[in-house]
Design a protein around this motif. Sequence first.
Motif, PDB file in Angstrom:
ATOM      1  N   GLY A  23       0.794  -1.225   0.000  1.00 33.39           N
ATOM      2  CA  GLY A  23       0.000   0.000   0.000  1.00 33.39           C
ATOM      3  C   GLY A  23       0.824   1.270   0.000  1.00 33.39           C
ATOM      4  O   GLY A  23       0.295   2.362   0.289  1.00 33.39           O
ATOM      5  N   LEU A  24       2.119   1.173  -0.364  1.00 30.92           N
ATOM      6  CA  LEU A  24       3.000   2.335  -0.381  1.00 30.92           C
ATOM      7  C   LEU A  24       3.087   2.927  -1.779  1.00 30.92           C
ATOM      8  O   LEU A  24       2.941   2.226  -2.775  1.00 30.92           O
ATOM      9  N   GLN A  25       3.343   4.226  -1.852  1.00 30.71           N
ATOM     10  CA  GLN A  25       3.543   4.976  -3.104  1.00 30.71           C
ATOM     11  C   GLN A  25       2.376   4.818  -4.085  1.00 30.71           C
ATOM     12  O   GLN A  25       2.567   4.872  -5.306  1.00 30.71           O
ATOM     13  N   LEU A  26       1.180   4.619  -3.556  1.00 36.49           N
ATOM     14  CA  LEU A  26      -0.013   4.552  -4.405  1.00 36.49           C
ATOM     15  C   LEU A  26      -0.562   5.970  -4.551  1.00 36.49           C
ATOM     16  O   LEU A  26      -1.556   6.343  -3.926  1.00 36.49           O
ATOM     17  N   ASN A  27       0.097   6.747  -5.372  1.00 35.57           N
ATOM     18  CA  ASN A  27      -0.228   8.164  -5.492  1.00 35.57           C
ATOM     19  C   ASN A  27      -1.662   8.372  -5.978  1.00 35.57           C
ATOM     20  O   ASN A  27      -2.147   7.671  -6.868  1.00 35.57           O
ATOM     21  N   ARG A  28      -2.322   9.356  -5.397  1.00 31.43           N
ATOM     22  CA  ARG A  28      -3.707   9.651  -5.734  1.00 31.43           C
ATOM     23  C   ARG A  28      -3.812  10.764  -6.775  1.00 31.43           C
ATOM     24  O   ARG A  28      -4.707  10.736  -7.620  1.00 31.43           O
ATOM     25  N   TRP A  29      -2.904  11.734  -6.732  1.00 32.87           N
ATOM     26  CA  TRP A  29      -3.027  12.923  -7.583  1.00 32.87           C
ATOM     27  C   TRP A  29      -1.979  12.914  -8.688  1.00 32.87           C
ATOM     28  O   TRP A  29      -0.875  12.387  -8.519  1.00 32.87           O
ATOM     29  N   PRO A  30      -2.284  13.514  -9.841  1.00 25.62           N
ATOM     30  CA  PRO A  30      -1.333  13.534 -10.966  1.00 25.62           C
ATOM     31  C   PRO A  30      -0.196  14.507 -10.713  1.00 25.62           C
ATOM     32  O   PRO A  30      -0.300  15.411  -9.866  1.00 25.62           O
ATOM     33  N   TYR A  31       0.888  14.336 -11.454  1.00 29.31           N
ATOM     34  CA  TYR A  31       2.028  15.244 -11.365  1.00 29.31           C
ATOM     35  C   TYR A  31       1.809  16.435 -12.286  1.00 29.31           C
ATOM     36  O   TYR A  31       1.330  16.293 -13.414  1.00 29.31           O
ATOM     37  N   ASP A  32       2.186  17.625 -11.793  1.00 32.42           N
ATOM     38  CA  ASP A  32       1.853  18.855 -12.511  1.00 32.42           C
ATOM     39  C   ASP A  32       2.450  18.915 -13.912  1.00 32.42           C
ATOM     40  O   ASP A  32       1.785  19.352 -14.857  1.00 32.42           O
ATOM     41  N   HIS A  33       3.689  18.439 -14.083  1.00 32.80           N
ATOM     42  CA  HIS A  33       4.304  18.527 -15.410  1.00 32.80           C
ATOM     43  C   HIS A  33       3.665  17.553 -16.392  1.00 32.80           C
ATOM     44  O   HIS A  33       3.673  17.794 -17.600  1.00 32.80           O
ATOM     45  N   ILE A  34       3.091  16.451 -15.874  1.00 35.76           N
ATOM     46  CA  ILE A  34       2.373  15.523 -16.741  1.00 35.76           C
ATOM     47  C   ILE A  34       1.054  16.147 -17.197  1.00 35.76           C
ATOM     48  O   ILE A  34       0.681  16.068 -18.383  1.00 35.76           O
ATOM     49  N   VAL A  35       0.339  16.766 -16.266  1.00 34.23           N
ATOM     50  CA  VAL A  35      -0.913  17.442 -16.623  1.00 34.23           C
ATOM     51  C   VAL A  35      -0.648  18.545 -17.640  1.00 34.23           C
ATOM     52  O   VAL A  35      -1.370  18.684 -18.633  1.00 34.23           O
ATOM     53  N   SER A  36       0.393  19.333 -17.424  1.00 40.11           N
ATOM     54  CA  SER A  36       0.740  20.392 -18.365  1.00 40.11           C
ATOM     55  C   SER A  36       1.009  19.831 -19.749  1.00 40.11           C
ATOM     56  O   SER A  36       0.590  20.404 -20.765  1.00 40.11           O
ATOM     57  N   PHE A  37       1.686  18.671 -19.791  1.00 39.00           N
ATOM     58  CA  PHE A  37       2.004  18.061 -21.081  1.00 39.00           C
ATOM     59  C   PHE A  37       0.743  17.653 -21.833  1.00 39.00           C
ATOM     60  O   PHE A  37       0.553  18.025 -22.993  1.00 39.00           O
ATOM     61  N   PHE A  38      -0.160  16.887 -21.196  1.00 41.43           N
ATOM     62  CA  PHE A  38      -1.305  16.398 -21.968  1.00 41.43           C
ATOM     63  C   PHE A  38      -2.379  17.459 -22.191  1.00 41.43           C
ATOM     64  O   PHE A  38      -3.225  17.305 -23.062  1.00 41.43           O
ATOM     65  N   LYS A  39      -2.315  18.552 -21.427  1.00 37.87           N
ATOM     66  CA  LYS A  39      -3.241  19.648 -21.695  1.00 37.87           C
ATOM     67  C   LYS A  39      -2.768  20.509 -22.859  1.00 37.87           C
ATOM     68  O   LYS A  39      -3.572  21.034 -23.638  1.00 37.87           O
ATOM     69  N   ARG A  40      -1.456  20.680 -22.997  1.00 36.65           N
ATOM     70  CA  ARG A  40      -0.901  21.552 -24.037  1.00 36.65           C
ATOM     71  C   ARG A  40      -0.583  20.811 -25.326  1.00 36.65           C
ATOM     72  O   ARG A  40      -0.603  21.408 -26.406  1.00 36.65           O
ATOM     73  N   ALA A  41      -0.294  19.514 -25.225  1.00 42.27           N
ATOM     74  CA  ALA A  41       0.172  18.755 -26.386  1.00 42.27           C
ATOM     75  C   ALA A  41      -0.813  18.710 -27.550  1.00 42.27           C
ATOM     76  O   ALA A  41      -0.382  18.763 -28.711  1.00 42.27           O
ATOM     77  N   PRO A  42      -2.139  18.593 -27.315  1.00 40.36           N
ATOM     78  CA  PRO A  42      -3.047  18.496 -28.465  1.00 40.36           C
ATOM     79  C   PRO A  42      -2.927  19.626 -29.467  1.00 40.36           C
ATOM     80  O   PRO A  42      -3.168  19.426 -30.664  1.00 40.36           O
ATOM     81  N   ALA A  43      -2.523  20.794 -29.034  1.00 43.57           N
ATOM     82  CA  ALA A  43      -2.363  21.924 -29.948  1.00 43.57           C
ATOM     83  C   ALA A  43      -1.224  21.694 -30.928  1.00 43.57           C
ATOM     84  O   ALA A  43      -1.158  22.351 -31.972  1.00 43.57           O
ATOM     85  N   HIS A  44      -0.347  20.750 -30.613  1.00 38.37           N
ATOM     86  CA  HIS A  44       0.813  20.476 -31.467  1.00 38.37           C
ATOM     87  C   HIS A  44       0.667  19.166 -32.242  1.00 38.37           C
ATOM     88  O   HIS A  44       1.608  18.715 -32.885  1.00 38.37           O
ATOM     89  N   LEU A  45      -0.513  18.566 -32.178  1.00 39.39           N
ATOM     90  CA  LEU A  45      -0.760  17.317 -32.871  1.00 39.39           C
ATOM     91  C   LEU A  45      -1.621  17.547 -34.104  1.00 39.39           C
ATOM     92  O   LEU A  45      -2.386  18.509 -34.173  1.00 39.39           O
ATOM     93  N   SER A  46      -1.524  16.640 -35.062  1.00 43.49           N
ATOM     94  CA  SER A  46      -2.390  16.678 -36.241  1.00 43.49           C
ATOM     95  C   SER A  46      -3.412  15.556 -36.125  1.00 43.49           C
ATOM     96  O   SER A  46      -3.552  14.724 -37.020  1.00 43.49           O
ATOM     97  N   ALA A  47      -4.109  15.497 -34.985  1.00 40.70           N
ATOM     98  CA  ALA A  47      -5.065  14.428 -34.727  1.00 40.70           C
ATOM     99  C   ALA A  47      -6.312  14.593 -35.599  1.00 40.70           C
ATOM    100  O   ALA A  47      -6.607  15.683 -36.101  1.00 40.70           O
ATOM    101  N   VAL A  48      -7.034  13.503 -35.765  1.00 46.40           N
ATOM    102  CA  VAL A  48      -8.253  13.516 -36.559  1.00 46.40           C
ATOM    103  C   VAL A  48      -9.328  14.304 -35.809  1.00 46.40           C
ATOM    104  O   VAL A  48      -9.604  14.013 -34.641  1.00 46.40           O
ATOM    105  N   PRO A  49      -9.940  15.322 -36.443  1.00 39.84           N
ATOM    106  CA  PRO A  49     -10.985  16.095 -35.763  1.00 39.84           C
ATOM    107  C   PRO A  49     -12.124  15.204 -35.272  1.00 39.84           C
ATOM    108  O   PRO A  49     -12.573  14.303 -35.973  1.00 39.84           O
ATOM    109  N   GLY A  50     -12.570  15.448 -34.057  1.00 38.16           N
ATOM    110  CA  GLY A  50     -13.665  14.681 -33.492  1.00 38.16           C
ATOM    111  C   GLY A  50     -13.260  13.394 -32.819  1.00 38.16           C
ATOM    112  O   GLY A  50     -14.078  12.754 -32.158  1.00 38.16           O
TER     113      GLY A  50
END
Length: 241
Positions: A23-50
């Motif tokens: 039951g150790l190191q079972l982190n509950r909250w995300p890391y800030d730099h990871i959240v920043s990455f997946f929140k900002r990254a879509p603007a730099h992708l050519s993903a399929v709309p929708g």
Amino acid sequence: MTTGSNLPEPTFDVQWEEVYAQGLQLNRWPYDHIVSFFKRAPAHLSAVPGRPISLMEVGFGAGNNLLAAATEGLDVYGIEGSSSAVSVARQRFSEAGLQSDLRHGDFTQLPWDDEVFDLVIDRLALTNTTPEGAITAVGEVWRTLQVGGLFHFNSFGPAYAGVSESELAQGHVRKHDLAGSLKNVGGVTFYAESGVQDLFSRNNWTLEAFQLLTIESVMPVTELQPNKVITEWRVIARKER
């Protein structure tokens, strides 16, 4: 891709299963730099709309980063070497009513087809594999990323107690029996700049960001915080054809 079967030692230390099972190191909250990455990254992708952005994490632990991404509407996938951690993560997703594809397995043998993910994240997971295992794992990440997809790589840097400059001359050094938060977790690999560059030299990557984060404590050394200076690499790499 190679499967890692010829690696000189296991790529996943069994001590991590023991840590999570207790039951150790079972982190509950995300890391800030990871959240920043997946929140900002879509603007730099050519993903399929929708189509939702797809994100995979190597070494997802208790699923804290993936839960945050799923809450934001991303399709999430992950692979983790500890069966206890996988069980906890799946339970958390079930309780939250969110979908995921969470697998128990080795980072060097990703169980997905070629070019399926928009984003891949590694938060101090591959730094816990062997150097040979990390090379294979980064190759597997490249294989499973779509062209133009982004990989957030995070590992320990050169500054850490017991790591010498001479040991880092080959680009990396693997240490066991460390103290503090790395106590009882098996082997940990520390990377010099040349070692990180080497990880990304075997496939067609473009490095979009290459940072060395330095954390310096102004407090006396303690058993809980045994190092005055800790460094981490944070790299964002784009897959090219």
